[in-house]
Design an enzyme around this catalytic site. Structure first.
Site, mmCIF file in Angstrom:
data_model
loop_
_atom_site.group_PDB
_atom_site.id
_atom_site.type_symbol
_atom_site.label_atom_id
_atom_site.label_comp_id
_atom_site.label_asym_id
_atom_site.label_seq_id
_atom_site.Cartn_x
_atom_site.Cartn_y
_atom_site.Cartn_z
ATOM 1 C CB THR A 43 88.991 31.871 60.340
ATOM 2 O OG1 THR A 43 88.426 32.000 59.327
ATOM 3 C CG2 THR A 43 90.314 32.832 60.676
ATOM 4 C CE1 TYR A 57 90.265 33.068 57.185
ATOM 5 C CE2 TYR A 57 90.458 35.312 57.183
ATOM 6 C CZ TYR A 57 89.920 34.107 57.535
ATOM 7 O OH TYR A 57 88.798 34.379 58.366
ATOM 8 C CB THR A 123 83.476 32.698 63.767
ATOM 9 O OG1 THR A 123 83.970 33.509 62.484
ATOM 10 C CG2 THR A 123 84.575 32.492 64.675
ATOM 11 C CG ASP A 124 81.614 33.128 58.285
ATOM 12 O OD1 ASP A 124 82.202 33.968 59.093
ATOM 13 O OD2 ASP A 124 82.049 33.208 57.191
ATOM 14 C CE LYS A 196 82.032 36.263 62.298
ATOM 15 N NZ LYS A 196 82.631 35.823 61.341
ATOM 16 C CD GLU A 317 54.513 44.999 63.945
ATOM 17 O OE1 GLU A 317 54.054 45.445 63.247
ATOM 18 O OE2 GLU A 317 55.145 45.798 64.919
#
Ligand code: SIN
Length: 360
Positions: A43, A57, A123-124, A196, A317
């Site tokens: 971006t 965008y 950033t993803d 993120k 677990e």
């Protein structure tokens, strides 16, 4: 080394210093640091139809020269050179991109006339690229990733300040030896521990378990803490001869759990599967049995948590010792996937793989 042997490296060094940058001193030593900005898209290089459009965008449009031109103050901090390595939105980053980027960063940092590298990136998946580099970069020189949440055409675009801050961090003597970092929204985070956390907010990168390493304030990088986990020059991973990484995917678990995804990954030839389990990486009975069956077929299983923070404890677990599973400790599923990929380039011993998850 005899005189003949040392003349050439010295001459080469002097030439590269004057041609490329003019000087190679650290900012703190009275000169400006020499920083290479490696652009990969995202971006920060995105453009939208209007100044108010911040979603929907097109990412990865603007070249590195324009990113640098947009921040004239960079020249007051460092001698900056740009390099466009790829131009992609970061959801399209692949293992092959990582190997190319890791090798390029290692080559740049091996140069005497490069003091640090800034990587512009979407950033993803920025936290994934940062963690990959944190494990494979073989230098103590700073490597800082940055990006933006708003495209370059938006009102109050955050890219220019983020680039300025990232170069400030990369030029800082204190950043030396701290591993790969992310500088975004005035914060500095360590690659292992920052993620993120919000789809659209500018303040999206957070270290939910261990916080930030520092801040950038008034053009100064201020460090407060660092991870105790090993990174960069202290890892056992070497990508110099790799042209691909072992196939590992993430099986996301939910209520009404099943093994459809895990079995499909195995059928597709994956060497490992990371479970993004609920809570602390818990496994429904059907999932425990399904993963145990895959482990018996030789597929490596790492249990991790889909919650975004907190540890997945060994034998908590699931009976990991009996089933021969590995736990991710505090690595989220997307970072656990990367560590398992790199671990599998070194060993198929699950005790060793578990050691790596506690070490890195
Ligand atoms: C991307 O990751 O390339 C798009 C989103 C962003 O950079 O914030």
């Amino acid at each position: 080394m005899n005189v003949r042997n040392c003349i050439k490296p010295l001459a080469t060094l002097a030439l590269s210093l004057t041609v490329a940058f003019g000087s190679a001193a650290w900012a703190g030593d009275g000169g400006k640091a020499n920083i290479v900005i490696v652009a990969t898209g995202g971006t920060i290089a995105g453009t939208a139809g209007s100044a108010t459009q911040t979603v929907g965008y097109t990412a990865a449009k603007v070249g590195v020269d324009r990113l640098i031109e947009a921040v004239p103050d960079l020249k007051n901090i460092a001698n900056v050179k740009g390099e466009q390595l790829f131009q992609v939105a970061s959801e399209s980053i692949t293992d092959e991109h990582w190997l190319k980027l890791g090798k390029r960063v290692n080559a740049l940092l091996a140069q005497d006339d490069v003091d640090g590298v800034v990587i512009t990136h979407g950033t993803d998946t920025m936290e994934e690229t940062a963690y990959f580099l944190n494990l494979v970069v073989k230098s103590n020189k700073p490597v800082v990733l940055t990006g933006s949440m708003r495209p370059s055409t938006a009102i109050s675009a955050d890219g220019p300040m983020n680039i300025l801050n990232a170069v400030t961090v990369a030029s800082s003597k204190e950043a030396y030896g701290k591993g790969v970092m992310i500088a975004l929204n005035d914060k500095i985070g360590g690659a292992r521990d920052i993620s993120k956390t919000n789809a659209v907010s500018l303040d999206t990168f957070k270290g939910l378990d261990f916080g930030y390493m520092g801040l950038v304030v008034n053009g100064e990088a201020k460090f407060y803490q660092a991870s105790t986990k090993k990174h960069t020059v202290d890892t056992e991973f070497d990508i110099s001869k790799l042209d691909k990484l072992p196939a590992v995917d993430i099986a996301y678990a939910q209520a009404n759990a099943n093994n459809i995804a895990a079995n499909a990954f195995a059928a597709a030839g994956d060497m490992g599967i990371v479970l993004a389990g609920p809570g602390d990486g818990s496994t429904a009975v059907v999932v425990d049995e399904g993963l145990a069956a895959l482990r018996k077929k030789g597929i490596f299983i790492v249990r991790s948590s889909r919650t975004g923070s907190g540890p997945t404890m060994r034998n908590g677990e699931s009976d990991d010792d009996k089933l021969d599973f590995v736990v991710s400790d505090t690595l989220n599923p997307q970072k656990a996937r990367i560590l398992l990929q790199l671990a599998l380039t070194k060993t198929h011993d699950t005790k060793q793989i578990q050691r790596m998850f506690y070490t890195y």
